[in-house]
Design a protein around this motif. Sequence first.
Motif, PDB file in Angstrom:
ATOM      1  N   PRO A 138      40.744  50.320  59.756  1.00 27.39           N
ATOM      2  CA  PRO A 138      41.826  49.588  59.106  1.00 27.39           C
ATOM      3  C   PRO A 138      41.531  48.095  58.955  1.00 27.39           C
ATOM      4  N   GLY A 139      41.794  47.610  57.749  1.00 29.06           N
ATOM      5  CA  GLY A 139      41.642  46.172  57.484  1.00 29.06           C
ATOM      6  C   GLY A 139      40.247  45.742  57.087  1.00 29.06           C
ATOM      7  N   LEU A 140      39.280  46.663  57.104  1.00 26.94           N
ATOM      8  CA  LEU A 140      37.903  46.275  56.777  1.00 26.94           C
ATOM      9  C   LEU A 140      37.483  46.818  55.411  1.00 26.94           C
ATOM     10  N   ILE A 141      36.971  45.923  54.567  1.00 25.30           N
ATOM     11  CA  ILE A 141      36.423  46.309  53.264  1.00 25.30           C
ATOM     12  C   ILE A 141      34.974  45.836  53.204  1.00 25.30           C
ATOM     13  N   VAL A 142      34.079  46.744  52.787  1.00 22.33           N
ATOM     14  CA  VAL A 142      32.681  46.322  52.564  1.00 22.33           C
ATOM     15  C   VAL A 142      32.206  46.908  51.231  1.00 22.33           C
ATOM     16  N   ASP A 143      31.760  46.041  50.342  1.00 22.75           N
ATOM     17  CA  ASP A 143      31.189  46.481  49.064  1.00 22.75           C
ATOM     18  C   ASP A 143      29.707  46.151  49.039  1.00 22.75           C
ATOM     19  N   LYS A 144      28.945  47.011  48.390  1.00 16.90           N
ATOM     20  CA  LYS A 144      27.506  46.782  48.255  1.00 16.90           C
ATOM     21  C   LYS A 144      27.201  46.589  46.778  1.00 16.90           C
ATOM     22  N   PHE A 145      26.612  45.440  46.451  1.00 14.47           N
ATOM     23  CA  PHE A 145      26.147  45.189  45.085  1.00 14.47           C
ATOM     24  C   PHE A 145      24.643  45.029  45.169  1.00 14.47           C
ATOM     25  N   GLU A 146      23.909  46.084  44.839  1.00 15.61           N
ATOM     26  CA  GLU A 146      22.452  46.103  45.027  1.00 15.61           C
ATOM     27  C   GLU A 146      22.133  45.772  46.484  1.00 15.61           C
ATOM     28  N   ASP A 147      21.395  44.653  46.740  1.00 18.62           N
ATOM     29  CA  ASP A 147      21.032  44.351  48.128  1.00 18.62           C
ATOM     30  C   ASP A 147      21.899  43.256  48.757  1.00 18.62           C
ATOM     31  N   ILE A 148      23.093  43.071  48.179  1.00 18.53           N
ATOM     32  CA  ILE A 148      24.045  42.091  48.723  1.00 18.53           C
ATOM     33  C   ILE A 148      25.301  42.827  49.183  1.00 18.53           C
ATOM     34  N   ASP A 186      26.753  57.011  43.380  1.00 21.66           N
ATOM     35  CA  ASP A 186      25.550  56.208  43.176  1.00 21.66           C
ATOM     36  C   ASP A 186      25.609  55.035  44.163  1.00 21.66           C
ATOM     37  N   ILE A 187      24.685  55.039  45.133  1.00 24.71           N
ATOM     38  CA  ILE A 187      24.800  54.067  46.229  1.00 24.71           C
ATOM     39  C   ILE A 187      24.073  52.750  45.972  1.00 24.71           C
ATOM     40  N   GLN A 188      23.490  52.583  44.762  1.00 23.61           N
ATOM     41  CA  GLN A 188      22.886  51.287  44.454  1.00 23.61           C
ATOM     42  C   GLN A 188      23.933  50.190  44.630  1.00 23.61           C
ATOM     43  N   SER A 189      25.113  50.466  44.069  1.00 24.31           N
ATOM     44  CA  SER A 189      26.266  49.583  44.238  1.00 24.31           C
ATOM     45  C   SER A 189      27.477  50.474  44.440  1.00 24.31           C
ATOM     46  N   GLN A 208      36.982  51.548  39.372  1.00 19.54           N
ATOM     47  CA  GLN A 208      37.180  52.090  38.018  1.00 19.54           C
ATOM     48  C   GLN A 208      35.918  52.752  37.458  1.00 19.54           C
ATOM     49  N   ARG A 209      34.849  52.821  38.245  1.00 20.33           N
ATOM     50  CA  ARG A 209      33.573  53.293  37.693  1.00 20.33           C
ATOM     51  C   ARG A 209      33.689  54.662  37.005  1.00 20.33           C
ATOM     52  N   GLU A 210      34.345  55.604  37.669  1.00 28.85           N
ATOM     53  CA  GLU A 210      34.420  56.957  37.096  1.00 28.85           C
ATOM     54  C   GLU A 210      35.386  57.014  35.912  1.00 28.85           C
ATOM     55  N   ASN A 211      36.414  56.168  35.954  1.00 28.02           N
ATOM     56  CA  ASN A 211      37.362  56.141  34.832  1.00 28.02           C
ATOM     57  C   ASN A 211      36.729  55.531  33.581  1.00 28.02           C
ATOM     58  N   ARG A 212      35.845  54.550  33.811  1.00 27.14           N
ATOM     59  CA  ARG A 212      35.129  53.970  32.655  1.00 27.14           C
ATOM     60  C   ARG A 212      34.232  55.033  32.021  1.00 27.14           C
ATOM     61  N   ALA A 213      33.592  55.835  32.873  1.00 25.06           N
ATOM     62  CA  ALA A 213      32.707  56.888  32.352  1.00 25.06           C
ATOM     63  C   ALA A 213      33.506  57.938  31.581  1.00 25.06           C
ATOM     64  N   ALA A 214      34.804  58.049  31.886  1.00 29.01           N
ATOM     65  CA  ALA A 214      35.647  59.042  31.208  1.00 29.01           C
ATOM     66  C   ALA A 214      35.912  58.680  29.748  1.00 29.01           C
ATOM     67  N   LEU A 215      35.477  57.495  29.319  1.00 27.54           N
ATOM     68  CA  LEU A 215      35.630  57.117  27.896  1.00 27.54           C
ATOM     69  C   LEU A 215      34.697  57.934  27.000  1.00 27.54           C
ATOM     70  N   LYS A 216      33.647  58.460  27.616  1.00 26.74           N
ATOM     71  CA  LYS A 216      32.654  59.224  26.855  1.00 26.74           C
ATOM     72  C   LYS A 216      33.336  60.360  26.086  1.00 26.74           C
ATOM     73  N   GLU A 260      23.970  47.823  38.215  1.00 22.23           N
ATOM     74  CA  GLU A 260      23.932  48.807  37.145  1.00 22.23           C
ATOM     75  C   GLU A 260      25.072  49.787  37.363  1.00 22.23           C
ATOM     76  N   GLU A 261      25.794  50.094  36.276  1.00 19.13           N
ATOM     77  CA  GLU A 261      26.879  51.066  36.401  1.00 19.13           C
ATOM     78  C   GLU A 261      26.810  52.015  35.209  1.00 19.13           C
ATOM     79  N   ASN A 262      26.699  53.289  35.486  1.00 17.95           N
ATOM     80  CA  ASN A 262      26.602  54.300  34.426  1.00 17.95           C
ATOM     81  C   ASN A 262      25.584  53.882  33.354  1.00 17.95           C
ATOM     82  N   GLY A 263      24.475  53.281  33.800  1.00 18.06           N
ATOM     83  CA  GLY A 263      23.407  52.914  32.874  1.00 18.06           C
ATOM     84  C   GLY A 263      23.595  51.575  32.176  1.00 18.06           C
TER      85      GLY A 263
END
Length: 395
Positions: A111-121, A96-99, A205-213, A183-186
């Motif tokens: 190497p050495g570069l991290i980029v995270d997307k949180f909505e439009d930031i 899910d590429i929203q974030s 951890q997004r997919e691991n949180r969803a594994a609680l279902k 938004e994460e898993n709704g």
Amino acid sequence: MEEKTKVFIKKDVLKKILLGNPWIYHNEILKIEGEVSPGDIVNIYDSSKSFVGRGYINPNSKITVRILTRREEEIDKEFFRERILKAWEYRKRLVDIQSCRIVFGEADFLPGLIVDKFEDILVMQTLALGIDRFKKIIVEVLDEIFQPRGIYERNDVPVREIEGLPQIKGFLKGNFDPIIEIEENGLKILVDVENGQKTGYFLDQRENRAALKGLVNGAEVLDVFSYTGSFALHALKYGAEKVIAVDSSGYALELARKNAILNGFSERIKFIEENAFDLLRKFHKEGRNFDVVILDPPAFAKSQKNLENALRGYKEINLRAMKIIRDGGFLITCSCSQHVSPEIFQRVIESASYDANRILRLVEFRYQAKDHPILYAHPESLYLKCGIYQVLRKQ
Ligand code: SAH
């Protein structure tokens, strides 16, 4: 064009590099021809003088060279555009590429570069001198591809000091409220990109949180090391009756409380600001029990040197958690220490279960989310482990 410095590597190092590992340690270098200036781009050759790749050098780091490319191409704006677009294509297909995490350093061949997307930031980190030099053009490329409302720099990380870089944070584009709703898993979740940990949120951890279902319906759940409450919120969404979220950071719990309100869960959740080790011990002494316990501690092993201590810490919390889980309940236990392999982690869990006098059944063993890919020849890119176990008393 000026001649690049030449780094010749030892014979047995070639294989890992061809398989995608980007790191050349100082003791893997045969010789260097030319000037060595920290942060410079150098050419890499094998022992028979064939071109192997191009990367940046820092003699002050144990990882002396990090490879950017295995082709004879210029490291310029076009190079970064191509690399980032490829990383983006991968995310578009898989998550899910929203974030999401857009660039995961070495595993995206940057190497050495991290980029995270949180909505439009966007939030970025340049963790080594050689990549920090390209910060301006990377920001330009990110701006052109994503046209974000803003870009924030979270370079307030200690590893930068080893590289000879200052710890800094601030706006690179725009000036915006640093608290972003994603938004994460709704679920609705507030992310503080300015004062939150790392880039503000643990997307890994997004997919691991969803594994609680399926595990938490009607359950009484204890979310230990809850940070801004994401596992707790997932448990509530998937039907938990009551959740207690524990963290030593009052600030994290404040955001967690806001997140609970945002999702309409305030009635079913309680927050405790306390040291997890003390609280688990206290709950055991008081005979408190839970159906599900989640453990997601910070990296206890920050280096190979304190591995032994770290393992003792992992064992202690897991043992305590197993003791307070009702017969047939579940333990979701994580480790984000890169220095603790899945095998070592599983051995610690096994030894904790022996001391706690519990029988374990493995439900599933998970890793980091797909937007944090694992580069096969680079074991360091696998860092997050998440074991889901059923915990049983004598059968
Ligand atoms: N589970 C979270 C991430 C946890 S990060 C999520 O899904 O987003 C680790 C958390 O552990 C941080 O919030 C930190 O404040 C907390 N922490 C660190 N040491 C602690 C301790 N000894 N006791 C309780 N919390 C601790």
